[in-house]
Motif scaffolding. Structure first.
Motif, PDB file in Angstrom:
ATOM      1  N   LEU A  30      -8.998  -4.023   0.671  1.00  0.00           N
ATOM      2  CA  LEU A  30      -9.754  -3.261   1.674  1.00  0.00           C
ATOM      3  C   LEU A  30      -9.762  -3.975   3.031  1.00  0.00           C
ATOM      4  O   LEU A  30     -10.452  -3.564   3.960  1.00  0.00           O
ATOM      5  CB  LEU A  30     -11.192  -3.064   1.205  1.00  0.00           C
ATOM      6  CG  LEU A  30     -11.371  -2.268  -0.090  1.00  0.00           C
ATOM      7  CD1 LEU A  30     -12.825  -2.337  -0.556  1.00  0.00           C
ATOM      8  CD2 LEU A  30     -10.940  -0.820   0.104  1.00  0.00           C
ATOM      9  N   SER A  31      -8.962  -5.031   3.135  1.00  0.00           N
ATOM     10  CA  SER A  31      -9.000  -5.873   4.333  1.00  0.00           C
ATOM     11  C   SER A  31      -8.324  -5.274   5.555  1.00  0.00           C
ATOM     12  O   SER A  31      -8.543  -5.729   6.675  1.00  0.00           O
ATOM     13  CB  SER A  31      -8.350  -7.221   4.027  1.00  0.00           C
ATOM     14  OG  SER A  31      -6.996  -7.023   3.619  1.00  0.00           O
ATOM     15  N   GLY A  32      -7.483  -4.253   5.380  1.00  0.00           N
ATOM     16  CA  GLY A  32      -6.809  -3.626   6.509  1.00  0.00           C
ATOM     17  C   GLY A  32      -5.672  -4.457   7.071  1.00  0.00           C
ATOM     18  O   GLY A  32      -5.351  -4.370   8.256  1.00  0.00           O
TER      19      GLY A  32
ATOM     20  N   TRP B 152      -1.922  -3.987   3.367  1.00  0.00           N
ATOM     21  CA  TRP B 152      -2.927  -3.035   2.859  1.00  0.00           C
ATOM     22  C   TRP B 152      -3.505  -2.236   4.034  1.00  0.00           C
ATOM     23  O   TRP B 152      -4.594  -2.501   4.514  1.00  0.00           O
ATOM     24  CB  TRP B 152      -4.024  -3.768   2.096  1.00  0.00           C
ATOM     25  CG  TRP B 152      -3.476  -4.437   0.885  1.00  0.00           C
ATOM     26  CD1 TRP B 152      -3.211  -5.758   0.716  1.00  0.00           C
ATOM     27  CD2 TRP B 152      -3.077  -3.785  -0.309  1.00  0.00           C
ATOM     28  NE1 TRP B 152      -2.666  -5.991  -0.516  1.00  0.00           N
ATOM     29  CE2 TRP B 152      -2.577  -4.796  -1.187  1.00  0.00           C
ATOM     30  CE3 TRP B 152      -3.081  -2.455  -0.765  1.00  0.00           C
ATOM     31  CZ2 TRP B 152      -2.080  -4.515  -2.451  1.00  0.00           C
ATOM     32  CZ3 TRP B 152      -2.596  -2.171  -2.029  1.00  0.00           C
ATOM     33  CH2 TRP B 152      -2.109  -3.181  -2.849  1.00  0.00           C
TER      34      TRP B 152
ATOM     35  N   PHE C 171     -12.959  -1.651  -7.169  1.00  0.00           N
ATOM     36  CA  PHE C 171     -12.457  -2.933  -6.691  1.00  0.00           C
ATOM     37  C   PHE C 171     -13.267  -4.080  -7.287  1.00  0.00           C
ATOM     38  O   PHE C 171     -14.478  -4.139  -7.154  1.00  0.00           O
ATOM     39  CB  PHE C 171     -12.511  -2.998  -5.156  1.00  0.00           C
ATOM     40  CG  PHE C 171     -11.664  -1.973  -4.482  1.00  0.00           C
ATOM     41  CD1 PHE C 171     -12.202  -0.748  -4.070  1.00  0.00           C
ATOM     42  CD2 PHE C 171     -10.316  -2.197  -4.254  1.00  0.00           C
ATOM     43  CE1 PHE C 171     -11.410   0.205  -3.449  1.00  0.00           C
ATOM     44  CE2 PHE C 171      -9.517  -1.254  -3.619  1.00  0.00           C
ATOM     45  CZ  PHE C 171     -10.064  -0.042  -3.225  1.00  0.00           C
TER      46      PHE C 171
ATOM     47  N   LYS D 112     -10.910  -6.619  -4.019  1.00  0.00           N
ATOM     48  CA  LYS D 112     -11.572  -6.361  -2.733  1.00  0.00           C
ATOM     49  C   LYS D 112     -10.711  -6.714  -1.527  1.00  0.00           C
ATOM     50  O   LYS D 112     -10.869  -6.129  -0.457  1.00  0.00           O
ATOM     51  CB  LYS D 112     -12.898  -7.114  -2.694  1.00  0.00           C
ATOM     52  CG  LYS D 112     -13.923  -6.524  -3.657  1.00  0.00           C
ATOM     53  CD  LYS D 112     -15.281  -7.183  -3.533  1.00  0.00           C
ATOM     54  CE  LYS D 112     -16.284  -6.509  -4.465  1.00  0.00           C
ATOM     55  NZ  LYS D 112     -17.638  -7.134  -4.373  1.00  0.00           N
TER      56      LYS D 112
ATOM     57  N   SER E 281      -7.571   7.344  -1.638  1.00  0.00           N
ATOM     58  CA  SER E 281      -8.939   7.571  -2.113  1.00  0.00           C
ATOM     59  C   SER E 281      -9.289   9.048  -2.207  1.00  0.00           C
ATOM     60  O   SER E 281     -10.241   9.429  -2.889  1.00  0.00           O
ATOM     61  CB  SER E 281      -9.937   6.867  -1.186  1.00  0.00           C
ATOM     62  OG  SER E 281      -9.922   7.455   0.108  1.00  0.00           O
TER      63      SER E 281
ATOM     64  N   LYS F 258      -5.206   0.571   6.177  1.00  0.00           N
ATOM     65  CA  LYS F 258      -6.406   1.376   5.910  1.00  0.00           C
ATOM     66  C   LYS F 258      -6.089   2.864   5.765  1.00  0.00           C
ATOM     67  O   LYS F 258      -6.697   3.570   4.958  1.00  0.00           O
ATOM     68  CB  LYS F 258      -7.430   1.161   7.020  1.00  0.00           C
ATOM     69  CG  LYS F 258      -8.084  -0.212   6.973  1.00  0.00           C
ATOM     70  CD  LYS F 258      -9.237  -0.310   7.948  1.00  0.00           C
ATOM     71  CE  LYS F 258      -9.942  -1.669   7.791  1.00  0.00           C
ATOM     72  NZ  LYS F 258     -11.108  -1.767   8.710  1.00  0.00           N
TER      73      LYS F 258
ATOM     74  N   SER G 151       0.831  -1.219   0.000  1.00  0.00           N
ATOM     75  CA  SER G 151       0.000   0.000   0.000  1.00  0.00           C
ATOM     76  C   SER G 151       0.855   1.255   0.000  1.00  0.00           C
ATOM     77  O   SER G 151       0.444   2.299  -0.527  1.00  0.00           O
ATOM     78  CB  SER G 151      -0.943   0.010   1.208  1.00  0.00           C
ATOM     79  OG  SER G 151      -0.209  -0.033   2.429  1.00  0.00           O
TER      80      SER G 151
ATOM     81  N   MET H 217      -4.866   3.429   2.236  1.00  0.00           N
ATOM     82  CA  MET H 217      -5.965   3.328   1.274  1.00  0.00           C
ATOM     83  C   MET H 217      -6.849   4.571   1.345  1.00  0.00           C
ATOM     84  O   MET H 217      -7.304   5.084   0.320  1.00  0.00           O
ATOM     85  CB  MET H 217      -6.798   2.072   1.557  1.00  0.00           C
ATOM     86  CG  MET H 217      -6.007   0.769   1.460  1.00  0.00           C
ATOM     87  SD  MET H 217      -5.232   0.544  -0.167  1.00  0.00           S
ATOM     88  CE  MET H 217      -6.697   0.317  -1.177  1.00  0.00           C
TER      89      MET H 217
END
Length: 585
Positions: free
Chosen positions: A452-454, A458, A474, A449, A467, A460, A426, A463
């Motif tokens: 977006l798991s954190g 990746w 996604f 997708k 954004s 948060k 990320s 991300m």
């Protein structure tokens, strides 16, 4: 034994009579003027004003700077992300990447032990051949193996004759495969009389000849006084529905026609070759250009220019030998004073030899619309796509793109994030997005997708930061990213570029039309950006996007011909880097 030393062309005729022989990518906004320079050439971080002494060799600042630079290079080297001073589509790029990554293919070592057993140097009797055969236990057709060995060792033809005589005496016939290898030996040694003798036997004994025999006969006969019989074999191949002539078959016949001064026939065969949908071999084309140096007439000149236009229309790159023959032919044209130079092309598309700018790689509006329509149908809507996504997901993406496009750059998020496994995914993607967002570009990032798991890869917060500067879409984790990337880029218009290290070869292959494949490759080369240098918090750099087309091109008073170097390995999706520049003095 005296019989086996004969060299008479009647040898096989005698055997046949005595024994039986059988066969068997509308602007939303104009890109800033400094777009290319800022993105493709330099770090996205602002540079502080430097002291002029920084670059003065021997100063303490200079030493400090060099030391820091060396440390960074060493760190970068250890992290496995070296700068790539070449374009991903340039000849040899794949080879260089494999060397840098340590993934260079190693030669395959066969576990099978090769047999190196020299065949006899003198003719043998039946008994001697049978005794020798016993030493080759495990070989089903000893005679075929032995003839292959004779070809490798270039044994006298009399040795092979003695083997055939022994087989005929023992079995009462000679197997087709044995005759085929004997013919191979005769052709390799240019035994004209024996080749013609085999031709006579085969056309009498067999109604049709398979490809190997036909190819050998054409090659052997074309180099003999019986060269017109090679044309007969060629025509026989054309009459058969199960077999078609090869480019090499035509090459041999064309060579024979030229050597025998049948110029009109040579050109007739050449155009027949093209009509058959075959691609002429490089030595066939070279033969025409070499001959053209001594044949000075308008017909020959027009035909050679036709060949150059054929190379252009079919995006064919001549080899190094052929390009030197082309150079010599141009320089031999009386009164025209052509001069040829081997050269390279600047990134701007300017020839280093004559300073002329080559044709742009950008598609015309008409070409772009043709490509867009065809790709949408064959690649995006094709059956192969639905194995990796669903019609519902694709329709959802189409509505999304209609609402948010056009974009300036479409990013394959996962592909970019995985550029280096040594850094956080990320964080890599965030730095790339930050770099591009500083240029006021509209960005679309395609992801999956699971991003977006954190997770630790990746985060948060990363991300969320992205954004705010880019639009995201996604897909399902099982879906293929590339069709979405291609769709969004093409839908956004001719200005839109895309970022991925994927070469998109599978999607190009989905298009059967050669013209559309060429347009797709032009669009790809002129729109695809690749992250080539990444140093965390320091450098984000992309490979320069190509601007000029790599095809044979002319202005009338000049020709520029890209060619393949003998010592340069080039894959099918790469283009040459060396050119022949021809211009009138």
């Amino acid at each position: 034994m005296q019989f086996f030393h004969q060299t008479s062309s009647c040898f096989l005729q005698t055997l046949v009579k005595k024994y039986r022989v059988f066969s068997p990518m509308p602007r939303f906004q104009e890109l800033p003027i400094n777009f290319g320079r800022a993105i493709f050439a330099t770090s996205y971080l602002s540079a502080e004003r430097e002291d002029p002494k920084v670059h003065e060799p021997g100063s303490s600042t200079w030493y400090s700077r060099k030391r820091d630079e060396n440390k960074r290079k060493e760190r970068t080297r250890k992290e496995g992300f070296l700068p790539q001073a070449y374009n991903m589509f340039a000849a040899g790029a794949a080879k260089k990447r494999s060397v840098i990554s340590g993934e260079e293919e190693q030669p395959v070592i066969s576990s099978k032990k090769e047999v190196h057993f020299p065949p006899p140097e003198k003719p043998l009797s039946l008994e001697e051949w049978e005794e020798l055969k016993g030493k080759y236990d495990g070989y089903q057709i000893f005679e075929v193996f032995m003839l292959l060995q004779m070809i490798d060792y270039n044994r006298p033809i009399d040795v092979a004759k003695s083997l055939l005589a022994a087989v005929a005496k023992r079995d009462g016939d000679i197997h087709y495969n044995i005759l085929l290898q004997y013919l191979h030996l005769c052709v390799s040694q240019q035994q004209t009389k024996e080749i013609y003798d085999m031709f006579d036997i085969m056309r009498k004994k067999f109604k049709t000849l398979e490809k190997s025999a036909s190819t050998l006969l054409i090659k052997g006969l074309s180099d003999s006084p019986h060269w017109r019989d090679a044309l007969t074999v060629l025509q026989q191949i054309k009459k058969q529905k199960v077999m078609t002539p090869t480019s090499r078959n035509y090459r041999d016949c064309i060579k024979a026609a030229i050597m025998n001064q049948e110029i009109n026939l040579a050109w007739k065969l050449f155009h027949e070759l093209l009509a058959e949908g075959l691609t002429p071999t490089m030595d066939t084309l070279q033969l025409f250009f070499d001959t053209g140096k001594s044949v000075q007439n308008d017909r020959w000149t027009n035909e050679l220019i036709y060949i150059l236009r054929y190379l252009r229309d079919n995006q064919i790159y001549p080899g190094e030998d052929l390009v030197h023959s082309i150079k010599q032919w141009f320089e031999s044209i009386p009164g025209e004073k052509w001069q040829g130079n081997i050269t390279t092309i600047k990134k701007s598309g300017q020839c280093l030899s004559c300073n002329q700018t080559l044709e742009s790689l950008q598609l015309t509006p008409e070409e772009y619309n043709i490509l867009k329509e065809k790709i949408m149908k064959d690649v995006i809507e094709g059956a192969d796509t639905f194995r990796k996504t669903t019609p519902e997901e694709l329709e959802q993406f189409r509505k999304f793109v209609d609402r948010h496009s056009p974009f300036d750059i479409v990013i394959d998020g996962l592909n970019v994030a995985k550029t280096s496994v040594r850094f956080n995914s990320s964080e890599i993607l965030l730095e790339v997005v930050n770099c591009l967002a500083q240029q006021n570009l509209r960005l679309l990032v395609l992801g999956r997708k699971h991003m977006l798991s954190g997770t630790s890869q990746w985060k948060k917060k990363n991300m969320a930061a992205m954004s705010r500067k880019a639009t995201f879409f996604f897909t399902e984790n099982e879906s293929e990213d590339d069709p979405f990337l291609i769709y969004a880029a093409l839908h956004s218009g001719r200005h839109c570029k895309f970022i991925t290290r994927d070469l998109l070869r599978d999607h190009k292959a989905c298009v059967s039309d050669s013209l559309i494949q060429h347009l797709f490759f032009k669009w790809q080369r002129s729109h695809q950006m690749v992250l080539s240098v990444y140093v965390p918090k320091e450098i984000v750099r992309f490979e320069p996007v190509m601007t000029y087309d790599t095809i044979v091109q002319t202005t009338g008073d000049s020709w520029h011909i890209p060619y393949d170097e003998r010592l340069e390995e080039r894959t099918s999706y790469e283009v040459p880097t060396k050119w022949l520049c021809l211009r009138k003095k």
